[in-house]
Write an enzyme that holds these catalytic residues in place. Structure first.
Site, short mmCIF file in Angstrom:
data_model
loop_
_atom_site.label_atom_id
_atom_site.label_comp_id
_atom_site.label_asym_id
_atom_site.label_seq_id
_atom_site.Cartn_x
_atom_site.Cartn_y
_atom_site.Cartn_z
N LYS A 29 6.53 4.22 -2.05
CA LYS A 29 7.54 4.98 -1.31
C LYS A 29 8.53 5.62 -2.30
CE LYS A 29 6.99 2.18 2.80
NZ LYS A 29 7.35 0.97 3.52
N GLN B 110 11.94 -3.30 4.45
CA GLN B 110 10.50 -3.54 4.30
C GLN B 110 10.07 -4.83 5.02
OE1 GLN B 110 8.24 -1.46 2.69
NE2 GLN B 110 6.68 -2.87 3.43
N ASP C 150 12.22 4.25 10.17
CA ASP C 150 11.02 3.55 10.62
C ASP C 150 10.79 3.74 12.12
OD1 ASP C 150 9.36 2.28 8.83
OD2 ASP C 150 10.64 0.51 8.62
#
Ligand code: NDP
Length: 283
Positions: free
Chosen positions: A50, A94, A117
């Site tokens: 990422k 995460q 997200d």
């Protein structure tokens, strides 16, 4: 003989477009902060990918690594401070998180406008209500891939195997928005093979190596394989038996190089969207 829906190639197109749009922005570039708790090796690989992807398209990226013992309160305080920080447009925590931290509580603590997200209940609600918002990256990438390949969705029977909050459920909502007739299957579904045989678009997100075989899929269907599993030889394989299914369908995503690369590309899309919304004071 199927068309190969290459997520790797499409992700390149998306990244080029992102780079161009970032170059046209006035003011600071989009900023993404990723928080990682503990040192799960797979998470480290994803977070590194990422970070590199952000740099490639001109985003600011910051990774905050916290020890495994970090308490939920400490993590919530950090998220609060990032919510306040105007240079941070996207916040990603995460997964997986250690067992002593509630994923739902953390997801709800990120400002919906920075929730790249798409896990905050406000964004989940907007997704199902058909409003604008930030939606989960993997299913967003899949819909964009289908559109890129001009695959008809309106009126087609879509079956999603798997009902996770990350893939299955948002996938269903997004395909419903594209006017598919959507069915969701899961581990308690009793007639999975029969349902697969009726699906014009089959999305599989289960986590069982090569469980879908050619005699399950409808002839000429479009097969999207989200699964990422390692087989007995340590090779990365999907939830669909690619070689077996290839001649039965009209289009299929490979593993690797299918859905995987789209997830990061659409994380970047969400971060740019969050940055542009901040610019127009939608926050
Ligand atoms: P989860 O484990 O959260 O969900 C799996 C789902 O599959 C559950 O809904 C479960 O049903 C269902 N399931 C399990 N066994 C069966 C079965 N025999 N028949 C039908 N349904 C079944 O997984 P995720 O959604 O997070 O991920 C799924 C796969 O996709 C994994 O391989 C993961 O690594 C991969 N993945 C890939 C991404 C990418 O970028 N390519 C991104 C995210 C995930 P129930 O709810 O009843 O338990």
């Amino acid at each position: 003989m199927a068309i190969v829906l290459s997520g790797r190639k499409f992700a390149k197109v998306v990244r080029l477009s992102l780079k161009k749009r970032v170059g046209q922005l006035e003011g600071p570039p989009p900023g993404l902060t990723v928080i990682m708790v503990g040192d799960d090796p797979a998470s480290k690989v994803y977070v590194g990918a990422k970070e590199r992807a952000c740099k490639k398209v001109g985003f600011n990226s910051n990774v905050i690594s916290l020890p495994l013992e970090t308490s939920e309160e400490e993590l919530l305080e950090l998220v609060d401070s990032l919510n306040e920080d105007v240079s941070v447009h996207g916040i990603l925590v995460q997964l997986p998180l250690p067992d002593h931290i509630s994923v739902h509580r953390i997801a709800s603590s990120v400002l919906p406008e920075k929730d790249v997200d798409g896990f905050h209940p406000v964004n989940v609600g907007k997704l199902w209500r058909g409003e604008e918002g930030l939606f989960p990256c993997t299913p967003s990438g899949i819909v964009a891939l289908l559109k890129h390949h001009k695959i008809q969705m309106v009126g087609r029977n879509a079956l999603i195997v798997g009902r996770s909050n990350i893939v299955g459920k948002p996938m269903a909502a997004l395909l419903l928005r594209e006017n598919c007739t959507v069915t969701i299957a899961h581990s308690r579904t009793t007639d999975l093979k029969e349902l697969c045989a009726k699906a014009d678009i089959l999305v599989v997100a289960v986590g069982i190596a090569e469980m879908i075989k050619s005699d399950w899929v409808k002839s000429g269907s479009v097969v999207i394989d989200v699964g990422m599993n390692t087989d007995a030889h340590g090779k990365l394989v999907g939830d669909v038996d690619y070689e077996d299914v290839f001649d039965s369908c009209s289009a299929i995503t490979p593993v690797p190089g299918g859905v995987g690369p789209l997830t990061i590309a659409f994380l970047l899309e969400n971060t740019l969207k969050a940055r542009v919304s901040a610019l127009f004071g939608n926050r």
